[in-house]
Design a protein around this motif. Sequence first.
Motif, mmCIF file in Angstrom:
data_model
loop_
_atom_site.group_PDB
_atom_site.id
_atom_site.type_symbol
_atom_site.label_atom_id
_atom_site.label_comp_id
_atom_site.label_asym_id
_atom_site.label_seq_id
_atom_site.Cartn_x
_atom_site.Cartn_y
_atom_site.Cartn_z
ATOM 1 N N GLN A 162 44.452 23.120 -10.847
ATOM 2 C CA GLN A 162 45.124 24.215 -10.134
ATOM 3 C C GLN A 162 45.233 23.944 -8.640
ATOM 4 O OE1 GLN A 162 43.139 27.922 -11.220
ATOM 5 N NE2 GLN A 162 44.644 28.237 -12.847
ATOM 6 N N GLY A 163 44.353 23.121 -8.112
ATOM 7 C CA GLY A 163 44.441 22.699 -6.721
ATOM 8 C C GLY A 163 44.494 23.839 -5.734
ATOM 9 N N PRO B 226 57.091 23.773 -3.343
ATOM 10 C CA PRO B 226 56.508 25.125 -3.397
ATOM 11 C C PRO B 226 55.959 25.487 -4.770
ATOM 12 C CG PRO B 226 58.599 25.154 -2.224
ATOM 13 C CD PRO B 226 58.482 23.795 -2.853
ATOM 14 N N ILE B 227 56.578 24.947 -5.829
ATOM 15 C CA ILE B 227 56.089 25.224 -7.176
ATOM 16 C C ILE B 227 54.683 24.649 -7.360
ATOM 17 C CG2 ILE B 227 56.456 24.751 -9.646
ATOM 18 C CD1 ILE B 227 59.450 24.784 -9.101
ATOM 19 N N THR B 228 54.458 23.431 -6.856
ATOM 20 C CA THR B 228 53.136 22.812 -6.991
ATOM 21 C C THR B 228 52.083 23.568 -6.194
ATOM 22 O OG1 THR B 228 53.398 21.286 -5.115
ATOM 23 C CG2 THR B 228 54.217 20.551 -7.250
ATOM 24 N N LEU B 229 52.489 24.145 -5.051
ATOM 25 C CA LEU B 229 51.530 24.843 -4.194
ATOM 26 C C LEU B 229 51.189 26.235 -4.721
ATOM 27 C CD1 LEU B 229 53.052 23.892 -0.719
ATOM 28 C CD2 LEU B 229 51.064 22.860 -1.827
ATOM 29 N N LEU B 230 52.087 26.826 -5.503
ATOM 30 C CA LEU B 230 51.905 28.207 -5.982
ATOM 31 C C LEU B 230 51.904 28.278 -7.509
ATOM 32 C CD1 LEU B 230 54.377 29.913 -3.487
ATOM 33 C CD2 LEU B 230 51.883 29.985 -3.373
ATOM 34 N N TRP C 152 44.120 20.377 -0.645
ATOM 35 C CA TRP C 152 45.014 20.127 -1.770
ATOM 36 C C TRP C 152 46.475 20.145 -1.322
ATOM 37 C CZ3 TRP C 152 43.806 17.745 -5.871
ATOM 38 C CH2 TRP C 152 42.594 17.941 -6.529
ATOM 39 N N GLY C 153 46.829 21.124 -0.475
ATOM 40 C CA GLY C 153 48.194 21.204 -0.006
ATOM 41 C C GLY C 153 48.612 19.958 0.757
ATOM 42 N N SER C 154 47.712 19.441 1.571
ATOM 43 C CA SER C 154 47.994 18.221 2.336
ATOM 44 C C SER C 154 48.169 17.027 1.414
ATOM 45 C CB SER C 154 46.859 17.956 3.330
ATOM 46 O OG SER C 154 46.731 19.026 4.239
ATOM 47 N N LEU C 155 47.340 16.938 0.383
ATOM 48 C CA LEU C 155 47.449 15.832 -0.567
ATOM 49 C C LEU C 155 48.760 15.891 -1.342
ATOM 50 C CD1 LEU C 155 43.783 15.714 -1.940
ATOM 51 C CD2 LEU C 155 44.885 14.048 -0.435
ATOM 52 N N SER D 160 38.076 28.314 -0.926
ATOM 53 C CA SER D 160 38.057 28.313 0.534
ATOM 54 C C SER D 160 39.379 27.840 1.132
ATOM 55 C CB SER D 160 36.933 27.412 1.048
ATOM 56 O OG SER D 160 37.217 26.050 0.762
ATOM 57 N N ARG D 161 39.605 28.209 2.374
ATOM 58 C CA ARG D 161 40.801 27.751 3.082
ATOM 59 C C ARG D 161 40.813 26.228 3.188
ATOM 60 N NH1 ARG D 161 42.251 30.905 8.434
ATOM 61 N NH2 ARG D 161 42.397 32.506 6.809
ATOM 62 N N PHE D 162 39.633 25.647 3.412
ATOM 63 C CA PHE D 162 39.532 24.189 3.512
ATOM 64 C C PHE D 162 40.028 23.516 2.238
ATOM 65 C CE2 PHE D 162 37.084 20.386 2.380
ATOM 66 C CZ PHE D 162 37.452 19.533 3.428
ATOM 67 N N SER D 163 39.559 24.005 1.077
ATOM 68 C CA SER D 163 39.967 23.415 -0.199
ATOM 69 C C SER D 163 41.472 23.556 -0.409
ATOM 70 C CB SER D 163 39.217 24.082 -1.349
ATOM 71 O OG SER D 163 39.708 23.634 -2.602
#
Length: 241
Positions: free
Chosen positions: A49-50, A155-159, A133-136, A126-129
């Motif tokens: 889920q990242g 955006p689909i991968t992020l949400l 993931w978003g950066s990766l 957490s915001r860090f996690s």
Amino acid sequence: MIIILFVLLLWYGGLFFQSFFLHRYAAHQVFTMSKTMERLTFILTWLFQGPSYLSAYGYGIMHRMHHAFTDTEEDPHSPSYDANLFAMMWKTKNIYQDINKQRVHIDARFTKNVPQWSTFDAFASSRFSRLLWGSLYILFFIVFATTWWEWLLLPITLLMAPLHGVIINWFAHIYGYVNFKVKDTSKNLFRFDFLMMGEGYHNNHHKHASRANFGYKWYEIDVTYLIIRVLNAVGLIQLKH
């Protein structure tokens, strides 16, 4: 092609753990597993889920509330009481966070035996996690995207997890067919649920909430349930029925 495969991996991998772990295990407990297997599944859920990771505790309680209050004002997500799907998603997010951070009192019937790994959830949520993931994911697109339209999939991968939720919690209460008359608007989205791995048989599920197999008719193939049967056969989990 690599981007398409990446999105499909995240879509079906994240969906499986949402259905298998958060929904059928945490919320409905249609099977049991060892503590070691449970902890491993927490980690796998986070991996797939990242940035949109959902806690088993928050999801499990909120989903039980959905069944108890379906299509009433107390339902955490209902097209009957939310103006549009974005309003529903925002309300659901707030309720989920209040539950997960234990900012509201929850009736004991909704919390009984819901799995919780507080220290891991604090990190995974957490915001860090989420930023990591978003950066990766963005880095992956930079390296492998070959056409402009592939960036539309980012955006689909992020949400991913919220998208999975809104397909069922909004669209499966508006569109589809019914096998059972129930006191709510739940519907089955597809005759064969190729998109949601069995979660789309929502009317069936609302009629038989404790049933591991969400399919009912012969053509309603629940892919998640088939995987559950395999995991049960090899002894990694134990089906209750």
